[in-house]
Design a protein around this motif. Structure first.
Motif, PDB file in Angstrom:
ATOM      1  N   THR A   1      -2.078  -5.475  -1.617  1.00  0.00           N
ATOM      2  CA  THR A   1      -1.089  -4.393  -1.046  1.00  0.00           C
ATOM      3  C   THR A   1      -1.948  -3.310  -0.878  1.00  0.00           C
TER       4      THR A   1
ATOM      5  N   GLY B   1       0.862  -9.163  -3.934  1.00  0.00           N
ATOM      6  CA  GLY B   1      -0.716  -8.979  -3.643  1.00  0.00           C
ATOM      7  C   GLY B   1      -1.274 -10.227  -3.904  1.00  0.00           C
TER       8      GLY B   1
ATOM      9  N   LYS C   1       4.737  -6.587  -1.403  1.00  0.00           N
ATOM     10  CA  LYS C   1       3.924  -6.570  -0.214  1.00  0.00           C
ATOM     11  C   LYS C   1       4.789  -5.627   0.777  1.00  0.00           C
TER      12      LYS C   1
END
Length: 529
Positions: free
Chosen positions: A107, A97, A79
């Motif tokens: 992401t 993500g 992230k």
């Protein structure tokens, strides 16, 4: 200057106790005798029109496997500080993500499930995944904290630019939505050595934290700008035991979670090299994988600066051959004033080929003025794009030679807005095919002319070999070079055809000699009919 001398003195007597990294590390997931090949599967600005990036990757994996790629270097899967962040603006290494941050779960590249699906597809098709590990800095903190800091001179970080003062720095990473899953570690000001923003005064500068317990900038970093520990964002203090343990756990976890075979190590000149060496060794030990692949990004075109790092890491990681890339860049700018006989001078592959991951371009070398880079504007100093007039020649020199391990750039193979050339992509596909089927066996160089060089791969029991001629001469495209080369007695009396133009033949005499040609500013790859 003293730190440079100290580092040189520390490394000059280091002796390797293991084989070169490219001989000991896994370059393909099986024992196939085929040539291994890496691809960097992203550019700086890449996005797919209709699919997430991970879905796009999964769709392309069968094609990549068929072409002969054995490793895929992914963009940082963690992230980022912003939704559009590439992952180099690392917020949370443990979030692939899966957790909501600033209103988003995915992401830039997609969701955790999509990433793991693509990694699984790669394994099924005989391709290893490499994780881009961003271990130097963090961005996007959840809140700021107040602490004492001193501004450092931007041109010499060893000098102060003023007295200590209280600042508000974005150093608290709470990860409230992840809530301790995978790792319970929470970052605070105690875990960083510097920041680049004072929220109190709304001032951008390089601030060194001077709270009790802080040791300042690491001395085990590059000495550019006096001390190059700080790169951007919030600089991680790798001497802190809790930091070390969390990053070690993450290394083991990310390989286990994704099934990846190793790492690309980002920006190693900026953080403690002693910690990094320990990190590589410990992750290898914890995972039980002695063949774990590592390639380090030490960005310098000066081989003399790279050599101490090669010695220091004792074969625990390979290195991107930035000096060779720089030679390619110069050759593309200087045209036929560049002497091709010097193309491997002062390069990693020329000095220690078993350490060299060779490449032509990557996401750091693009023309930054074309892109909206936000926080990466400082990286404009890396711009060193290899122009189209020499790109095919450069790829021939990394894909078809016996030394080094080549990495192909997504931006040169797939359409994009960052310097794509259809002609280069077409030639690149031919060269990748030639690597897969022909570029084997002993190598003989014929570097006798300034603007035209050649080399022969003699082949092995399973592959017939090839002859390569390339030119950087400007002028009429009809101008023809000829290089007399020997392809071996076993090929005496045969003839060779061109892969690049699908026209012309070269007759080989009884002793294995032939006059191989190429046109001005081009490449020819010759194979037995």
């Amino acid at each position: 200057m003293f730190d440079d001398f100290r580092f040189w003195l520390e490394t000059v007597f280091i002796k390797r106790t293991v084989p070169p990294p490219l001989e000991r590390m896994q370059l393909r997931p099986d024992d196939s005798p085929a040539n291994p090949l890496m691809i960097q599967f992203f550019t700086w600005d890449c996005l797919h029109e209709s699919l997430s990036w991970w879905k796009h990757l999964e769709e392309e994996i069968p094609n990549l496997a068929e072409q002969g790629y054995t490793q895929i270097w992914l963009p940082p899967p963690n992230k980022a500080a912003e939704l559009d962040g590439r992952g180099y603006d690392a917020y949370d290494l443990w979030d692939l993500g899966e957790f909501e941050h600033k209103g988003h779960i995915r992401t830039r590249w997609g969701t955790r499930e999509e990433l793991l699906s693509a990694c699984s597809a790669a394994r099924r098709h005989g391709i290893d995944i490499l994780i881009d590990a961003v271990l130097n800095h963090k961005l996007g903190a959840d809140r700021h904290e107040t602490f004492m800091a001193v501004p450092s001179n931007p041109d010499n970080r060893l000098k102060d630019d003023g007295p200590p003062r209280l600042i508000d720095g974005w150093t608290a990473f709470d990860y409230p939505t992840r809530n301790g899953k995978y790792s319970s570690f929470r970052w605070t000001k105690d875990h960083f050595s510097g920041v680049d923003w004072d929220q109190k005064t709304q001032t951008k500068a390089i601030y060194r934290i001077v709270e009790p317990g802080h040791k300042g900038w690491s001395r085990n970093v590059d000495t550019e700008l006096g001390n190059y520990d700080f790169l951007l964002g919030v600089d991680i203090d790798h001497s802190h035991p809790a930091v070390q343990e969390d990053l070690l756990k993450w290394g083991n976890w990310i390989l286990g979670t994704t099934g990846a075979a190793g790492f690309r190590l980002d920006a190693i000149k900026h953080f403690d090299r002693k910690f990094l060496l320990s990190w590589i060794q410990h992750v290898r030990k914890r995972t039980g994988n002695d063949k774990m692949f590592c390639v380090a990004e030490y960005w310098s075109a000066d081989l003399d600066k790279v050599i101490p790092y090669l010695r220091f890491f004792r074969g625990e990681t390979s290195f991107f051959d930035v000096p060779l890339h720089h030679n390619f860049h110069l050759a593309s700018r200087q045209s036929d004033s560049f002497d091709l006989r010097q193309i491997f001078k002062k390069t990693v592959v020329g000095l220690q080929p078993g350490d060299a991951v060779t490449f032509v371009d990557n996401h750091d070398t693009v023309s930054w003025e074309l892109l909206d880079c936000h926080w990466m504007q400082d990286s404009q100093s890396l711009e060193s794009w290899v122009s189209e007039n020499f790109k095919t020649q450069a790829y021939a020199l990394i894909l078809l030679r016996a030394s080094g391990y080549p990495c192909v750039f997504y931006g040169d193979l797939y359409p994009n807005r960052e310097g794509y050339s259809e002609r280069t992509a077409k030639n690149l596909r031919i060269l990748v095919e030639a690597r897969k089927y022909y570029a084997y066996g002993p190598q003989q160089d014929y570097f006798s002319e300034k603007n035209c060089i050649g080399f022969v791969r003699k082949g092995d029991r399973s592959h017939p070999g090839c002859a390569v001629v390339l030119s950087n001469k400007s002028g009429p495209a009809t101008f023809k070079h000829e290089v007399r080369m020997n392809v071996g007695l076993a090929n005496g009396g045969s003839s060779y055809r061109s892969l690049m133009t699908q026209e012309g033949k070269v007759a080989i005499d009884a002793q294995g000699w032939g006059s191989f040609f190429c046109f001005a500013n081009s490449v020819q790859v010759w194979v037995k009919v």
